[in-house]
Design a protein around this motif. Structure first.
Motif, PDB file in Angstrom:
ATOM      1  N   THR A 283      37.249  47.475  36.516  1.00 48.75           N
ATOM      2  CA  THR A 283      38.246  47.357  35.448  1.00 48.75           C
ATOM      3  C   THR A 283      39.280  48.461  35.588  1.00 48.75           C
ATOM      4  O   THR A 283      39.031  49.512  36.175  1.00 48.75           O
ATOM      5  CB  THR A 283      37.576  47.458  34.069  1.00 48.75           C
TER       6      THR A 283
ATOM      7  N   ASP B 115      41.300  42.333  35.709  1.00 54.46           N
ATOM      8  CA  ASP B 115      42.342  42.439  34.677  1.00 54.46           C
ATOM      9  C   ASP B 115      43.593  43.120  35.199  1.00 54.46           C
ATOM     10  O   ASP B 115      44.202  43.972  34.522  1.00 54.46           O
ATOM     11  CB  ASP B 115      41.811  43.197  33.457  1.00 54.46           C
TER      12      ASP B 115
ATOM     13  N   THR C 220      47.072  45.097  33.390  1.00 56.50           N
ATOM     14  CA  THR C 220      46.890  45.591  32.015  1.00 56.50           C
ATOM     15  C   THR C 220      46.500  47.054  31.974  1.00 56.50           C
ATOM     16  O   THR C 220      46.423  47.645  30.901  1.00 56.50           O
ATOM     17  CB  THR C 220      45.791  44.785  31.293  1.00 56.50           C
TER      18      THR C 220
ATOM     19  N   ASP D 123      44.999  39.097  34.885  1.00 59.29           N
ATOM     20  CA  ASP D 123      44.487  39.033  33.529  1.00 59.29           C
ATOM     21  C   ASP D 123      44.945  37.768  32.818  1.00 59.29           C
ATOM     22  O   ASP D 123      46.057  37.268  33.027  1.00 59.29           O
ATOM     23  CB  ASP D 123      44.945  40.262  32.744  1.00 59.29           C
TER      24      ASP D 123
END
Length: 518
Positions: free
Chosen positions: A390, A418, A421, A440
């Motif tokens: 992440t 993701d 972001t 994402d």
């Protein structure tokens, strides 16, 4: 949506109230026990003081009788009266000394020489020293009729000062002095008759109605007894029951409040997560990842879920809490082990099946991920593993890069989850030597209706192509979105359009039955 449970249920409030009531009762019992112990101790000390005074009087009376009888006088003279008055003046526990012949009082320190000798009443008992004892002899002293304990040996008697004993004990306490002969039984000597119980070594006793204590002399066959009624004691110490009610009520409310807060804390997010890691409340589910060109299931992403007796927690609730408690590696090890064991047990899931598992950036930066090489469910699995990272933390440390290089060297694929972001940019993705990007779902929402995001996604896919990265698009919810991202050049798709997170058995069934003509 999963069912949410209140922080504290109605039964928990009831439990808190019960705990408060128990706290009040426990406090009351302890307080009453302490008061009872205090009263018994006070009574025992009073009995000991009473007995000590009696012993002092006996010792003093014996000494006087010894000295007077040693004079060997056969008649009362002024010289003898003078000697008797000298003894009386020096005495502390004696009120009168008399000269006796043939059971008749001839003279005494207060009456002088009697005109008519006074015949004494029969004695009550004889003690171990051979003294004749009267528990309450009827006497006339200074023109006043009184009753007092008296002892006689030989030609002399002594009258004990009862007030010295009686002044030691004040209401509501009652007292009794008894003579206990070796043959058994007892004889009342002074005080209130009928109190003596003969407890022996027990010495004290408390009932619902009374408190009682006794003390017996090791030198003389006497026992002193103290007793009081409980209601009288409470009336005497009225402040105690009032304090008991106030303090006990306060304690009860305090225990109720603390129990209620304790239950709230017990069912707090932090405690539920902590217990979940030790009590197997976390479990994996699987969302299929689709090859957009072949329309076949090429793998899945392992997603964590939580359920305990108080309901479910959502990932956005427990994931940050796991990291806050610094239990991310413990959590990852549990999820990896459970997922690989479950998936490998289904024969319809092929060896080429790719399993995407999330890693916390902190475990990469700390080097914890290198422990994967000693975990048997990883070293022995027949499935292909890809780790998703992440973007919520930067991975620009040297240790992070070394850990990612180590994962690649062990044959694991690396994907940035993701993307778009967090902190990552294409330069960092290239430096981290990743193999895939996951765009994402926020970029896919309403992509079929055009807008700025419609132009961003193709640009990301184009740059990823130049870096030789596979592109996975998350959040695909309908066929139109699927067709758009496929046309943009994405390699894989993931979302509810292809399947919601499911159990390993449901995933196997989907692999067997689905033709996936989407």
């Amino acid at each position: 949506m999963p069912q949410r449970s209140p922080a504290v249920q109605g039964s928990d409030l009831l439990l808190a109230l019960v705990a408060g009531a128990v706290g009040f009762i426990a406090f009351a019992l302890i307080a009453v026990k302490l008061l009872s112990s205090y009263v018994l101790d006070e009574e025992e000390q009073s009995a000991l003081r009473l007995l000590e005074t009696v012993e002092q009087a006996i010792v003093e009376g014996d000494a006087i009788l010894d000295r007077m009888n040693a004079l060997n006088r056969e008649e009362c003279t002024e010289e003898l009266l003078t000697l008797m008055r000298k003894e009386l003046f020096l005495a502390s526990h004696i009120n009168e000394i008399g000269f006796v012949t043939d059971d008749h009082l001839i003279c005494s320190t207060s009456l002088n020489q009697l005109d008519t000798p006074y015949r004494q009443q029969p004695w009550d008992f004889i003690d171990k020293a051979g003294n004749r004892l009267w528990t309450q002899a009827s006497l006339v002293l200074f023109d006043e009729q009184i009753s007092a304990p008296m002892a006689q040996r030989g030609n002399f008697n002594v009258v004990f000062d009862s007030n010295r004993v009686r002044n030691l004990i004040t209401p509501p306490f009652r007292w009794q002095l008894v003579f206990v002969p070796a043959a058994g039984g007892y004889q009342h000597t002074d005080g209130q008759d009928g109190l003596y119980r003969g407890l022996g070594e027990a010495r004290t006793a408390a009932t619902l109605s009374t408190h009682y204590a006794e003390a017996c002399s090791a030198r003389y066959a006497y026992c002193a007894v103290i007793e009081a009624d409980n209601l009288t004691l409470l009336a005497r110490n009225i402040a105690f029951p009032l304090l008991l009610v106030v303090a006990g009520t306060g304690l009860g409310f305090g225990v109720t409040g603390m129990t209620f807060l304790g239950l709230q804390r017990r069912f707090s997010l932090a405690n539920r997560v902590r217990r979940g890691l030790t009590s197997d409340h976390f479990y994996p589910v699987y969302q299929p990842v689709i090859d957009l060109h072949s329309q076949r299931i090429g793998g899945c992403e392992v997603l964590a879920r939580f359920r305990d007796s108080h309901g479910e927690l959502l990932p956005h609730e427990f994931v940050p809490e796991i990291y806050r408690q610094q239990r991310s590696w413990q959590f990852t090890v549990q999820m990896v082990g459970k997922a690989l064991r479950e998936l490998a047990s289904h024969i319809a899931i092929p060896d080429s099946f790719k399993v995407n598992i999330n890693l916390y950036p902190g475990d990469i930066s700390s080097g914890e991920v290198r422990k994967l090489s000693i975990m048997p469910w990883i070293t022995e699995t027949r499935l292909k593993l890809a780790f998703e990272i992440t973007e919520d933390q930067q991975l620009d440390s040297e240790t992070s890069k070394e850990s990612l290089d180590w994962l690649r060297q062990k044959g694991f694929e690396i994907a940035i989850d993701d993307f778009g972001t967090g902190y990552s940019n294409f330069s960092e993705v290239r430096d981290l030597n990743c193999t895939a990007l996951k765009i994402d779902k926020s970029f896919i929402t309403d992509i079929e209706h055009g807008g700025v995001r419609t132009t961003i996604v193709p640009l990301v896919i184009k740059i990823a192509r130049e870096l030789d990265l596979a592109v996975i698009v998350e959040g695909i919810e309908n066929a139109e979105q699927a067709a758009i991202v496929k046309a943009m050049g994405a390699d894989y798709g993931q979302g509810w359009h292809y399947g919601k997170p499911m159990t390993s058995a449901e995933l196997e069934q989907l692999l067997v039955t689905s033709t996936l003509t989407l």
